[in-house]
Design a protein around this motif. Structure first.
Motif, mmCIF file in Angstrom:
data_model
loop_
_atom_site.group_PDB
_atom_site.id
_atom_site.type_symbol
_atom_site.label_atom_id
_atom_site.label_comp_id
_atom_site.label_asym_id
_atom_site.label_seq_id
_atom_site.Cartn_x
_atom_site.Cartn_y
_atom_site.Cartn_z
ATOM 1 N N GLN A 1 0.816 -1.236 0.020
ATOM 2 C CA GLN A 1 -0.174 -0.149 0.027
ATOM 3 C C GLN A 1 0.811 1.172 0.034
ATOM 4 O OE1 GLN A 1 -2.474 0.533 3.352
ATOM 5 N NE2 GLN A 1 -4.252 1.252 2.242
ATOM 6 N N LEU A 2 1.854 1.379 0.670
ATOM 7 C CA LEU A 2 2.812 2.542 0.838
ATOM 8 C C LEU A 2 3.420 2.677 -0.598
ATOM 9 C CD1 LEU A 2 4.492 1.843 4.183
ATOM 10 C CD2 LEU A 2 2.831 3.655 3.718
ATOM 11 N N LEU A 3 3.844 1.611 -1.147
ATOM 12 C CA LEU A 3 4.343 1.750 -2.493
ATOM 13 C C LEU A 3 3.590 2.190 -3.619
ATOM 14 C CD1 LEU A 3 6.869 0.757 -4.447
ATOM 15 C CD2 LEU A 3 6.169 -1.388 -4.616
ATOM 16 N N ALA A 4 2.305 1.933 -3.265
ATOM 17 C CA ALA A 4 1.360 2.257 -4.351
ATOM 18 C C ALA A 4 1.045 3.850 -4.226
ATOM 19 C CB ALA A 4 0.053 1.564 -4.212
ATOM 20 N N ILE A 5 1.002 4.153 -2.793
ATOM 21 C CA ILE A 5 0.971 5.763 -2.925
ATOM 22 C C ILE A 5 2.240 6.433 -3.323
ATOM 23 C CG2 ILE A 5 0.991 7.407 -0.781
ATOM 24 C CD1 ILE A 5 -0.227 5.378 1.001
ATOM 25 N N GLU A 6 3.326 5.768 -2.904
ATOM 26 C CA GLU A 6 4.563 6.389 -3.551
ATOM 27 C C GLU A 6 4.364 6.373 -5.093
ATOM 28 O OE1 GLU A 6 8.977 4.568 -4.566
ATOM 29 O OE2 GLU A 6 8.031 4.193 -2.782
ATOM 30 N N ARG A 7 3.909 5.093 -5.786
ATOM 31 C CA ARG A 7 3.769 5.286 -7.256
ATOM 32 C C ARG A 7 2.789 6.064 -7.744
ATOM 33 N NH1 ARG A 7 4.650 -1.137 -8.262
ATOM 34 N NH2 ARG A 7 6.578 -1.085 -8.684
ATOM 35 N N VAL A 8 1.547 6.544 -7.101
ATOM 36 C CA VAL A 8 0.539 7.173 -7.684
ATOM 37 C C VAL A 8 1.137 8.667 -7.225
ATOM 38 C CG1 VAL A 8 -1.505 8.413 -6.656
ATOM 39 C CG2 VAL A 8 -1.453 5.910 -7.026
ATOM 40 N N SER A 9 1.633 8.997 -6.510
ATOM 41 C CA SER A 9 2.153 10.482 -6.322
ATOM 42 C C SER A 9 3.198 10.755 -7.353
ATOM 43 C CB SER A 9 2.701 10.606 -5.050
ATOM 44 O OG SER A 9 1.702 10.325 -3.838
ATOM 45 N N ALA A 10 4.016 9.690 -7.599
ATOM 46 C CA ALA A 10 5.249 10.168 -8.579
ATOM 47 C C ALA A 10 4.840 10.038 -9.840
ATOM 48 C CB ALA A 10 6.293 8.819 -8.463
#
Length: 307
Positions: free
Chosen positions: A144-153
């Motif tokens: 989930q944290l990785l998805a937040i990172e990817r969405v934002s990036a």
């Protein structure tokens, strides 16, 4: 200052960052634009849902609730890191916030303390709700944290922003605590690291190669009775035709053996007599393939005919 991309482009840029994206219903046109403009956009805002369960959380974020109509964000990020797109345009996620914070986001500078609520955040931010109870105890899985990172990036990459354009709801509106359970500084550091990498879009799946059946070879195989003296004529395309006859319910799978024997002849004759196969009668339905009936079979079951 930035103009949001089209909805289809938005989904593309998320997928290009390696995200799994689920498009929920009519998300492309679901918004609150009738209540005010969306854009120019200046940043990405991260929230937590204070809910559990993917289906229920997505439904709430899409539909809203009494006193706060949906969509309540643009995307919902579940515990597995899947992004569920529920709206595109103005969404009820940010509310009024601090104009000094907005200015810092626009200038990509360190955020000041949020101590007032005077600026319409729904107009200027992308919003993502992350499924979490928001009690400080509910864990944040790495997916989930990785998805937040990817969405934002992905969004920052598209607009040419830095990680400074990503904020938490708690940094925008006084009294808010979300997201609770990780720091936005740590998330911005992750986003900064990702933006420094070249992203390779997922490779497209290979295009399936359509089988090809050579009519002349198939006829030769059909006319060679495997029970007669001598070795029967064999041809790989027989299996393709037999598989099609199995799919059509005309041949038992046990007889899909690569030999155009009497059982396959009978099955093909049934195809010829059927309306889909041409509706042939009498000697025209003899179980020996002709171009017209074979092309009809190929069109229905995914193979091409040559010769």
């Amino acid at each position: 200052m930035a103009t949001p991309p089209t909805a289809s482009k938005f989904a593309q840029i998320l997928r290009a960052e390696g995200l799994t994206v689920v498009e929920v219903g009519n998300w492309e046109t679901r918004n609150r634009n009738s209540k005010g403009p969306w854009g120019p956009v200046y940043g990405v805002m991260i929230h937590h849902t204070v809910t559990s369960g993917t289906d229920a959380s997505v439904k709430i974020c899409r539909d809203g609730y009494s006193g706060l109509p949906g969509p309540l964000c643009h995307g919902v990020i579940d515990k597995q890191g899947v992004v569920h797109l529920v709206g595109y345009g103005r969404a009820n996620h940010a509310g009024l916030g601090d104009d000094d914070v907005l200015r810092a986001v626009m200038d990509e500078k360190t955020l000041p303390a949020d101590n007032e609520a005077t600026v319409d955040g729904n107009r200027h931010f992308y919003g993502f709700e992350c499924i979490n109870l928001g009690n400080g105890k509910d864990p944040w899985p790495e997916a989930q944290l990785l998805a937040i990172e990817r969405v934002s990036a992905a969004i920052c990459r598209h607009h040419g922003w830095t990680e400074r354009s990503v904020i938490g709801h708690k940094e925008w509106q006084p009294g808010k605590v979300d997201p609770l359970g990780f720091t936005m500084d740590s998330m911005r550091a992750r986003i900064d690291g990702r933006l420094g990498k070249t992203v390779t879009a997922p490779k497209p799946l290979p295009v399936p190669v359509k089988p090809v059946v050579d009519l002349s070879k198939l006829i030769a195989a059909a006319q060679s009775n495997p029970t007669a003296a001598g070795a029967p004529v064999t041809y790989a395309g027989v299996r393709t035709v037999e598989a099609a006859l199995v799919d059509a319910g005309l041949l038992a799978k046990t007889y899909s053996d690569g030999h155009y024997g009497t059982t396959t002849v009978d099955a093909y004759a049934k195809w010829q007599r059927s309306a889909a196969g041409g509706g042939y009668t009498s000697t025209a339905a003899d179980g020996i393939p002709g171009r017209a009936s074979l092309e009809r079979l190929g069109k229905r079951h995914g193979f091409a005919v040559i010769a």
